[in-house]
Design a protein around this motif. Structure first.
Motif, PDB file in Angstrom:
ATOM      1  N   LEU A 267       7.345   4.133  -7.202  1.00  0.00           N
ATOM      2  CA  LEU A 267       7.414   2.724  -7.574  1.00  0.00           C
ATOM      3  C   LEU A 267       6.816   2.509  -8.955  1.00  0.00           C
ATOM      4  CD1 LEU A 267       6.201   1.055  -4.246  1.00  0.00           C
ATOM      5  CD2 LEU A 267       8.563   1.356  -5.023  1.00  0.00           C
TER       6      LEU A 267
ATOM      7  N   ASP B  82       6.275  -2.176  -8.728  1.00  0.00           N
ATOM      8  CA  ASP B  82       6.702  -2.536  -7.381  1.00  0.00           C
ATOM      9  C   ASP B  82       8.211  -2.426  -7.178  1.00  0.00           C
ATOM     10  OD1 ASP B  82       5.573  -3.117  -4.902  1.00  0.00           O
ATOM     11  OD2 ASP B  82       6.225  -5.206  -5.006  1.00  0.00           O
TER      12      ASP B  82
ATOM     13  N   GLN C 140       0.285   4.190  -5.789  1.00  0.00           N
ATOM     14  CA  GLN C 140       0.978   3.104  -5.089  1.00  0.00           C
ATOM     15  C   GLN C 140       0.445   2.920  -3.678  1.00  0.00           C
ATOM     16  OE1 GLN C 140       4.959   4.870  -5.779  1.00  0.00           O
ATOM     17  NE2 GLN C 140       5.307   4.711  -3.580  1.00  0.00           N
TER      18      GLN C 140
ATOM     19  N   LYS D  51       2.325   2.390   0.004  1.00  0.00           N
ATOM     20  CA  LYS D  51       3.656   1.790  -0.033  1.00  0.00           C
ATOM     21  C   LYS D  51       4.721   2.889  -0.031  1.00  0.00           C
ATOM     22  CE  LYS D  51       2.427  -2.476  -2.485  1.00  0.00           C
ATOM     23  NZ  LYS D  51       2.638  -3.269  -3.724  1.00  0.00           N
TER      24      LYS D  51
END
Length: 334
Positions: free
Chosen positions: A272, A275, A109, A112
């Motif tokens: 995540l 997302d 990810q 993030k």
């Protein structure tokens, strides 16, 4: 589990990401009690796929399929002890290793929800082998798994020989289930006071500083500790000396201490998937401790940091207060 979209990275340069600041007082022991918050806390932790539920599922599978039976533990014999060590070694490799692979090798990810801008360190003499990950693996798999296994072996031996109070689901179903909920709460209480002890200058300099070399943390950082710290950290399991429990409670307790440390030190707030947040991992609360040291010794569920003036809410004012406190502590030691 919350499924809101991921916010943009924090605009302030000293963090890659942080939650909304200042951090709120979310202790489950706040008074007067907020029953709505308590219900949401219980649902988030025990009625969804949380860290605690995931560790409990791993513990149940390990109890039924991997660990030796309690009847084997009546005497200290190499066979079942080595089997227990091998299972624990495999679980640590699987959990910490898979998290490290996903977040830091595959970059699943990106950055993030990663708190710190920095990645794991290499080429630095601060760490053994000049490599943060290799250093952390050495201490986690060497000393960490050894003390984890040692506490498990001795506790099971005492249970098998009737030296400890035991229970079962059929004998007391309410207590049997409630104990799983209470284990993380007891662990948080124990961790706060052991952690405060480890920040006494003598203990910090000789033992706890090894863990604090990890300012930017990763999954292998969680159980990367000095053997003396491992001894104190895993001593949380001594609650089973006085509280009636089942071997599964002991397994879950030690998994929460060992494997849970890998999960909460990923350096990311959540895992995540497409997302969306699917599994809570690290907390900014503890990340602040790794950045500023003399604050947030416990976690947000327990009120001790608030009661004893060591709560850092992530604000600039709290940073100023903590730095002044550190200066006074260092001056007193000189």
């Amino acid at each position: 589990m919350p499924t809101e979209r991921v916010p943009e990275p924090a605009p302030r340069s000293k963090w890659n990401y942080h939650p909304e600041l200042p951090l709120a007082d979310k202790s489950i022991f706040a008074w007067p009690p907020d029953f709505g918050f308590l219900a949401r806390w219980f649902a988030r932790n025990w009625l969804s796929l949380s860290e605690r539920v995931l560790l409990l599922l791993i513990s149940i599978a390990a109890w039924y399929f991997l660990y030796p039976g309690l009847e084997d533990a009546r005497t200290f014999a190499p066979g079942w002890i080595i089997q227990t060590w091998l299972v624990n070694m495999g679980l640590m490799l699987a959990v910490a290793g898979s998290l490290h692979w996903y977040f830091y090798i595959r970059r699943g990810q990106g950055k993030k929800l990663k708190f710190d801008h920095r990645d794991m360190t290499s080429g630095s003499r601060t760490f053994a082998f000049k490599n943060q990950v290799h250093d952390n693996m050495f201490w986690s798999l060497g000393s960490g798994v050894l003390f984890w296994t040692g506490f498990q072996v001795v506790t099971w031996w005492a249970m098998a020989n009737g030296y400890l109070p035991t229970t079962s689901f059929t004998a007391n179903p309410i207590w049997f289930l409630a104990f799983f909920v209470l284990v993380p709460i007891w662990s948080a209480f124990h961790f706060y006071w052991v952690h405060r002890l480890l920040h006494v200058p003598f203990f910090y300099r000789h033992f706890h500083s090894l863990h604090h070399r990890n300012v930017s943390v990763g999954p292998w950082s969680g159980a990367s500790m000095h053997p003396v710290e491992h001894l104190l950290y895993f001593s949380s399991v001594l609650i089973h000396v006085v509280a009636a429990s089942h071997p599964l409670h002991v397994i879950y307790h030690l998994h929460y201490q060992a494997l849970g440390a890998a999960m909460t030190h990923t350096g990311y707030e959540d895992l995540l998937i497409r997302d969306k947040r699917r599994l809570a991992l690290g907390t900014f609360y503890h990340q602040l401790h790794h950045r500023f040291f003399e604050c947030n010794y416990g976690n947000q569920e327990m009120p001790w940091d608030r009661w004893f003036g060591t709560f850092h809410d992530g604000s600039d004012e709290a940073t100023r207060v903590i730095r002044e406190r550190k200066q006074r502590m260092h001056a007193a030691v000189r």
